[in-house]
Design a protein around this motif. Structure first.
Motif, mmCIF file in Angstrom:
data_model
loop_
_atom_site.group_PDB
_atom_site.id
_atom_site.type_symbol
_atom_site.label_atom_id
_atom_site.label_comp_id
_atom_site.label_asym_id
_atom_site.label_seq_id
_atom_site.Cartn_x
_atom_site.Cartn_y
_atom_site.Cartn_z
ATOM 1 N N GLU A 8 20.870 6.333 13.623
ATOM 2 C CA GLU A 8 20.153 5.504 12.659
ATOM 3 C C GLU A 8 20.300 6.078 11.259
ATOM 4 N N ARG A 60 21.297 0.701 12.436
ATOM 5 C CA ARG A 60 21.329 1.376 13.723
ATOM 6 C C ARG A 60 22.639 1.052 14.422
ATOM 7 N N ALA A 107 17.711 9.837 7.809
ATOM 8 C CA ALA A 107 17.716 9.040 9.026
ATOM 9 C C ALA A 107 16.646 9.552 9.972
ATOM 10 N N ARG A 167 18.461 5.337 7.307
ATOM 11 C CA ARG A 167 17.471 4.598 6.529
ATOM 12 C C ARG A 167 17.817 4.691 5.057
ATOM 13 N N LEU A 218 16.956 -0.237 7.565
ATOM 14 C CA LEU A 218 17.313 0.577 8.710
ATOM 15 C C LEU A 218 18.608 0.044 9.313
#
Length: 212
Positions: free
Chosen positions: A92, A209, A83, A94, A207
């Motif tokens: 976040e 969030r 992240a 990823r 991504l």
């Protein structure tokens, strides 16, 4: 002067480490792992922390568990990107696509670990019956229902999950469906979770969030 130097040394000792912006796992060597952190290569042994504040908590032959700012994330050579840990108001995560273009990760459902695959076509998180039982989900309190799948009409159960956590993102009271068979083979991370986070594709990565 000595007192001033002592105070300065104390301030240095208490200064927090800078938060890493980007963390990538490059290789695993026994109890050590090689990372690229903000463009710099760092070889860390288990339990050690880089100048950027990345701690290698533990490492196995294929998984490196890191911690930054009190948040943990598992990296593998197949999914090596962590992240973004830049100090921000929202957590976040990823995700890298696999060879088929699917995004998979590890989730914690009611505090128990399960592998999930992102599926924007699923209305809710979907478990097969054996996975639901292994997670300790109480189907006696679930609402019976029927669903239509590729193999026909199946009995299913609708219930609420107390919490679902991925990386540093936690969502509470998440709707889920349990099918009364071995389908789906992999737990689907559907829109009952995805609709409550912000999603964005960036350079091939997905991504996620957290929302404020």
């Amino acid at each position: 002067m000595l007192r001033l130097l002592s105070i300065f040394s104390l301030l240095l000792a208490l200064s927090p480490l800078a938060s890493a912006q980007d963390v990538r796992l490059q290789a695993i060597f026994g109890t050590s792992a090689m990372f690229e952190i903000d463009g710099r290569q760092r070889l860390l042994k288990s339990g050690k922390t880089s100048p950027e504040g990345v701690t290698l908590v533990s490492v196995t032959s294929d998984v490196a568990l890191i911690a930054i700012d009190g948040r943990e994330q598992k990296l593998t050579l197949a999914a090596p990107v962590a992240a973004s840990y830049a100090q921000a108001d929202r957590a976040e995560v990823r995700l890298n696509p696999d060879s088929r273009g699917h995004y998979s990760t590890t989730a914690w459902v009611n505090g128990r670990r399960v592998n999930v695959m992102v599926d924007t076509g699923a209305s809710s998180i979907a478990f097969n019956y054996p996975t639901a039982k292994s997670l300790g989900l109480d189907l006696a309190r679930a609402r019976p229902m029927t669903v239509t799948t590729a193999s026909g009409v199946e009995r299913a159960y609708r219930l609420q999950l107390a919490s679902v956590t991925i990386g540093g993102i936690t969502v509470h009271n998440v709707e889920a469906t349990v099918l009364g068979s071995d389908f789906p083979q992999v737990t689907l991370l559907g829109n009952s979770f995805l609709s409550r986070v912000d999603m964005q594709q960036q350079d091939g990565l997905l991504l996620l969030r957290a929302r404020n």
